[in-house]
Design an enzyme around this catalytic site. Structure first.
Site, mmCIF file in Angstrom:
data_model
loop_
_atom_site.group_PDB
_atom_site.id
_atom_site.type_symbol
_atom_site.label_atom_id
_atom_site.label_comp_id
_atom_site.label_asym_id
_atom_site.label_seq_id
_atom_site.Cartn_x
_atom_site.Cartn_y
_atom_site.Cartn_z
ATOM 1 N N TYR A 120 -8.276 -7.902 -2.902
ATOM 2 C CA TYR A 120 -9.322 -6.878 -2.795
ATOM 3 C C TYR A 120 -8.880 -5.640 -3.554
ATOM 4 O O TYR A 120 -7.726 -5.230 -3.447
ATOM 5 C CB TYR A 120 -9.557 -6.533 -1.325
ATOM 6 C CG TYR A 120 -10.557 -5.414 -1.088
ATOM 7 C CD1 TYR A 120 -11.920 -5.615 -1.307
ATOM 8 C CD2 TYR A 120 -10.144 -4.166 -0.616
ATOM 9 C CE1 TYR A 120 -12.838 -4.599 -1.072
ATOM 10 C CE2 TYR A 120 -11.059 -3.145 -0.375
ATOM 11 C CZ TYR A 120 -12.407 -3.364 -0.608
ATOM 12 O OH TYR A 120 -13.306 -2.353 -0.370
ATOM 13 N N ASP A 128 -2.225 -3.243 -8.638
ATOM 14 C CA ASP A 128 -2.959 -2.459 -7.648
ATOM 15 C C ASP A 128 -2.026 -2.266 -6.456
ATOM 16 O O ASP A 128 -1.902 -3.136 -5.594
ATOM 17 C CB ASP A 128 -4.252 -3.171 -7.251
ATOM 18 C CG ASP A 128 -5.051 -2.362 -6.229
ATOM 19 O OD1 ASP A 128 -4.571 -1.283 -5.811
ATOM 20 O OD2 ASP A 128 -6.149 -2.813 -5.846
ATOM 21 N N LYS A 158 -4.077 5.307 -0.276
ATOM 22 C CA LYS A 158 -3.473 5.196 1.057
ATOM 23 C C LYS A 158 -2.282 6.143 1.283
ATOM 24 O O LYS A 158 -2.505 7.338 1.469
ATOM 25 C CB LYS A 158 -3.164 3.725 1.341
ATOM 26 C CG LYS A 158 -4.500 2.920 1.330
ATOM 27 C CD LYS A 158 -4.462 1.519 1.871
ATOM 28 C CE LYS A 158 -5.897 1.002 1.995
ATOM 29 N NZ LYS A 158 -6.203 -0.206 1.277
#
Ligand code: PLP
Length: 427
Positions: A144, A239, A267
């Site tokens: 994702y 990523d 994050k």
């Protein structure tokens, strides 16, 4: 467990927000029951509006590596707010956070701050396309990278949990240049390069998959991607929105010693406030406006509150001692759950890299989405409920990562293992 206040808030929320939530993964659809409404967090704990306390392994889905409301982070935000909440002009805080990130990740020679992981990956792919003047990208089944149109293809947990193979509303044209390979399988990547020679702009990968549950890369997989990308002059994008400052203080690229061309972050670097970033090789980053022609912008990008929170958080995890303790706590939890499952006679596959872990209820070793998706979701749901009833808050899906923080002390880990023993026996 009394959750009356959460029950009535959820009823009201459902009239206001689709499914009662502002991000689908929060909705407990995969495990049954309903989401708890949170009043506050403190260290390793979440407190719901009915006053129940939980040991938290979601940690806002990864960001809170220093736990909830760490005094240093809170103070940094308070001090920043007194100076104003946004300027729409550069501030020294952006330089400080960028330099801090680059110390941890020297492969990043230049970067751009954005406001979320989704923005970071979307922008990094636009940049890869601008740089190579090619259009196709390769992603991996079960990974994702945020909810941008072109990336919402075979995209792991959130989508899988809801059983949406793709999302309606994504134009077929937007997804048609997205090619999907299998995680940990270099042959599927090589085959795409053979099928589309000279047409692939970038490879985007979670170097440790986290969004189908934690699936570590096989030895040689990331190195193989590096070689293929170099050979075909394709931009390799790690990523690290989740893995950055999670699997190692220098991210997966440091842990496995691989040099991606671009890295996306989010994050942890926001210390619990909304932030993302993309960066990497200077030669590629020079394409970004206003230095270069690739346009990308943001009203609140480099926000002083977010920069301050991120700086405070990264400062707290700079030392090697902190990482030794994090590793020790995570390893203890991993071993504790594994042996509890063994005692209970429940087959599981426990995966972990650094501070990220997943307990798969499965007899199959998880190496890619095909081997992950056979896990027993019903059994996970029961385990999840038992853990929750006994004060341990796990992600409400089998296909998610769990996270620990610097506030997850020995005592907290021991209490969690004891709860897992009870929960597993009761299955
Ligand atoms: C969370 C995540 C994203 C998306 O970040 P948002 O801030 O939710 O937009 C992208 N990539 C990975 C690997 C993630 O874990």
């Amino acid at each position: 467990m009394d959750i009356q206040k959460s029950v009535s808030l959820f009823q009201e929320a459902q009239t206001l927000f689709p499914g009662g939530v502002n991000s689908p993964v929060r909705a407990f659809r995969a495990v049954g029951g309903q989401p708890l409404f949170i009043a506050r967090g403190e260290g390793p704990y979440l407190f719901d509006v009915d006053g129940n306390r939980y040991i938290d392994y979601v940690l806002s889905w990864g960001p809170l590596i220093t736990g909830h409301a760490h005094p240093d982070v809170v103070k940094a935000i308070q001090e920043a707010a007194l100076q104003g909440t946004s300027y729409g002009a550069p501030s020294p805080l952006e330089i400080e956070l960028a330099k801090s990130i680059m110390e941890f990740m020297p492969n990043i020679e230049m970067l751009r701050f954005v406001n979320s992981g989704t923005e970071a990956t979307m922008s990094a792919l636009r940049l890869a396309r601008a740089y190579t003047k090619r259009e196709k990208i390769i992603k991996f089944d079960g990974c994702y990278h945020g909810h941008a149109d072109m990336l919402l293809v075979q995209a792991g947990s959130g989508v899988a949990t809801l059983g949406l193979p793709d999302s309606p509303g994504v134009p077929s044209a937007a997804a048609s240049d997205t090619l999907v390979a299998q995680f940990n399988d270099l042959e599927t990547v090589d085959a795409l390069f053979k099928k589309y020679p000279g047409r692939i702009a970038g490879i985007i990968v979670e170097p440790v998959a986290g969004n189908m549950g934690v699936v570590p890369p096989r030895p040689g997989f990331l190195q193989g991607l590096r070689s293929l990308a170099t050979q075909h002059e394709t931009v390799l994008i790690f990523d690290e929105v989740m893995t950055g400052f999670r699997v190692h203080k220098g991210g997966a690229q440091t842990l496995y010693n691989i040099k991606p061309d671009l890295t996306t972050l989010g994050k942890v670097i926001g210390g619990g406030l909304p932030v993302g970033a993309y960066g990497g090789k200077r030669e590629i980053m020079q394409m970004v406006a206003p230095l270069g022609p690739m346009y990308q912008a943001g009203t609140l990008s480099g926000n002083p509150l977010a920069m301050s929170a991120g700086l405070a958080a990264l400062e707290l995890i700079r030392g090697d001692e902190v990482w030794r303790k994090l590793e020790q706590a995570a390893a203890k939890l991993e071993a504790g759950i594994s042996s509890a499952a063994k005692h209970a006679g429940i087959p599981i596959q426990q995966t972990r890299v650094g501070t990220m872990f997943t307990t798969f209820f499965s007899e199959t070793k998880p190496v890619d989405w095909n081997t992950v998706k056979v896990a027993d979701k019903i059994r996970f749901g029961k385990f999840f409920q038992k853990m929750l009833e006994n004060g341990v808050y796990l992600a409400p899906s089998q296909f998610e990562a769990g996270f620990i923080s610097t506030m997850h002390t020995d005592e907290v880990i021991d209490a969690t293992i004891a709860t897992a023993e009870l929960a597993l026996k009761a299955l």
